[in-house]
Design an enzyme around this catalytic site. Structure first.
Site, mmCIF file in Angstrom:
data_model
loop_
_atom_site.group_PDB
_atom_site.id
_atom_site.type_symbol
_atom_site.label_atom_id
_atom_site.label_comp_id
_atom_site.label_asym_id
_atom_site.label_seq_id
_atom_site.Cartn_x
_atom_site.Cartn_y
_atom_site.Cartn_z
ATOM 1 N N GLY A 1 0.838 -1.185 0.000
ATOM 2 C CA GLY A 1 0.000 0.000 0.000
ATOM 3 C C GLY A 1 0.872 1.233 0.000
ATOM 4 O O GLY A 1 2.056 1.172 0.369
ATOM 5 N N GLN B 1 2.958 9.953 1.659
ATOM 6 C CA GLN B 1 4.253 9.259 1.613
ATOM 7 C C GLN B 1 5.017 9.609 0.347
ATOM 8 O O GLN B 1 6.226 9.378 0.269
ATOM 9 C CB GLN B 1 4.048 7.745 1.661
ATOM 10 C CG GLN B 1 3.463 7.242 2.968
ATOM 11 C CD GLN B 1 3.365 5.732 2.961
ATOM 12 O OE1 GLN B 1 2.398 5.179 2.461
ATOM 13 N NE2 GLN B 1 4.376 5.065 3.483
ATOM 14 N N CYS C 1 6.401 0.040 7.324
ATOM 15 C CA CYS C 1 5.934 1.195 6.561
ATOM 16 C C CYS C 1 7.095 1.690 5.698
ATOM 17 O O CYS C 1 8.227 1.775 6.175
ATOM 18 C CB CYS C 1 5.481 2.293 7.514
ATOM 19 S SG CYS C 1 4.862 3.764 6.694
ATOM 20 N N LEU C 2 6.796 2.037 4.455
ATOM 21 C CA LEU C 2 7.837 2.542 3.556
ATOM 22 C C LEU C 2 8.388 3.886 4.047
ATOM 23 O O LEU C 2 9.449 4.315 3.608
ATOM 24 C CB LEU C 2 7.294 2.672 2.132
ATOM 25 C CG LEU C 2 6.879 1.344 1.461
ATOM 26 C CD1 LEU C 2 6.242 1.609 0.105
ATOM 27 C CD2 LEU C 2 8.071 0.404 1.322
ATOM 28 N N HIS D 1 -4.154 1.109 7.912
ATOM 29 C CA HIS D 1 -2.806 1.683 7.896
ATOM 30 C C HIS D 1 -2.749 2.871 6.917
ATOM 31 O O HIS D 1 -2.214 3.935 7.254
ATOM 32 C CB HIS D 1 -1.805 0.588 7.509
ATOM 33 C CG HIS D 1 -0.383 1.034 7.454
ATOM 34 N ND1 HIS D 1 0.605 0.524 8.274
ATOM 35 C CD2 HIS D 1 0.248 1.948 6.662
ATOM 36 C CE1 HIS D 1 1.759 1.118 7.984
ATOM 37 N NE2 HIS D 1 1.571 1.972 7.002
ATOM 38 N N GLU D 2 -3.318 2.677 5.717
ATOM 39 C CA GLU D 2 -3.269 3.749 4.703
ATOM 40 C C GLU D 2 -4.128 4.945 5.100
ATOM 41 O O GLU D 2 -3.731 6.095 4.910
ATOM 42 C CB GLU D 2 -3.703 3.223 3.332
ATOM 43 C CG GLU D 2 -2.836 2.115 2.758
ATOM 44 C CD GLU D 2 -1.346 2.395 2.855
ATOM 45 O OE1 GLU D 2 -0.932 3.566 2.785
ATOM 46 O OE2 GLU D 2 -0.592 1.431 3.019
ATOM 47 N N HIS E 1 -2.411 7.237 7.389
ATOM 48 C CA HIS E 1 -1.482 8.158 6.721
ATOM 49 C C HIS E 1 -2.195 9.436 6.268
ATOM 50 O O HIS E 1 -1.606 10.520 6.279
ATOM 51 C CB HIS E 1 -0.852 7.495 5.485
ATOM 52 C CG HIS E 1 0.342 6.637 5.801
ATOM 53 N ND1 HIS E 1 1.448 7.116 6.457
ATOM 54 C CD2 HIS E 1 0.604 5.334 5.521
ATOM 55 C CE1 HIS E 1 2.350 6.135 6.569
ATOM 56 N NE2 HIS E 1 1.854 5.043 6.028
HETATM 57 NI NI NI Z 1 2.857 3.215 5.777
#
Ligand code: NI
Length: 184
Positions: free
Chosen positions: A49, A54, A102-103, A144-145, A148
């Protein structure tokens, strides 16, 4: 298409509330190109995702996908899903706990409690309205998304920071113990 640079923890954009995307903007070539770049970036970094903040863009957009991801071999497939202006309509009180990464929090994993099921309203890439009923892994990734888009990262949701682990140690000590993990 382009691979976008990912914002890392500490960049203020990750703590901002993302702005809604106007309906008429969704079908513009520039926005469609941005969606393609988001998808390409998620795939490039083996994420399941990616949320627009991000990618240094504070708009309410997230992309999700999992197809035999080599980093999450035990997770079920998720078809490519685009969430624009998503809103949670309902979330179960019953929770599940699993490993998340997480990226934007490179190299770390931790155990995070999440609602087991969620119902989410969103627009897709042509602006059509959708209601998604999600449970298990998909419900985790969606929550999670959406976090963000509200300036939150998975670390904020952790109940016990002692589970925080570097990826190398995660693979060494925890991966086989609990297959439930996702990086988004
Ligand atoms: Ni993330």
């Amino acid at each position: 298409m382009a691979i976008l640079k990912t914002a890392q923890l500490g960049h203020p954009i990750l703590r901002q509330t993302a702005k809604p995307v106007p309906r008429e903007e969704i079908t513009t070539p520039a926005f469609q190109r941005f969606l393609d770049d988001m998808i390409e970036t998620m795939r490039e970094y083996d994420g399941v995702g990616l949320a627009a903040p991000q990618a240094h863009d504070s708009r309410q957009v997230a992309v999700i996908e999992c197809h035999g991801n080599r980093r999450y071999p035990d997770q079920p497939d998720i078809p490519l899903t685009i969430l624009i202006n998503p809103t949670v309509l309902a979330a179960s009180e019953e929770q599940q706990e699993g490993w998340e990464g997480c990226l934007s929090v490179e190299g770390l994993r931790g155990r995070v409690p999440r609602a087991k099921t969620v119902r989410v309203w969103a627009q897709d890439r042509v602006g059509a309205e959708r209601v998604i009923e999600a449970e298990g892994f998909l419900a985790v990734v969606i929550q999670h998304e959406l976090d963000h888009l509200n300036g939150r990262v998975f670390l904020d949701r952790m109940r016990d920071l002692t589970t925080l682990t570097h990826l190398k140690e995660f693979e060494r000590f925890w991966l086989r113990a609990d297959a439930s993990s996702s990086e988004t």
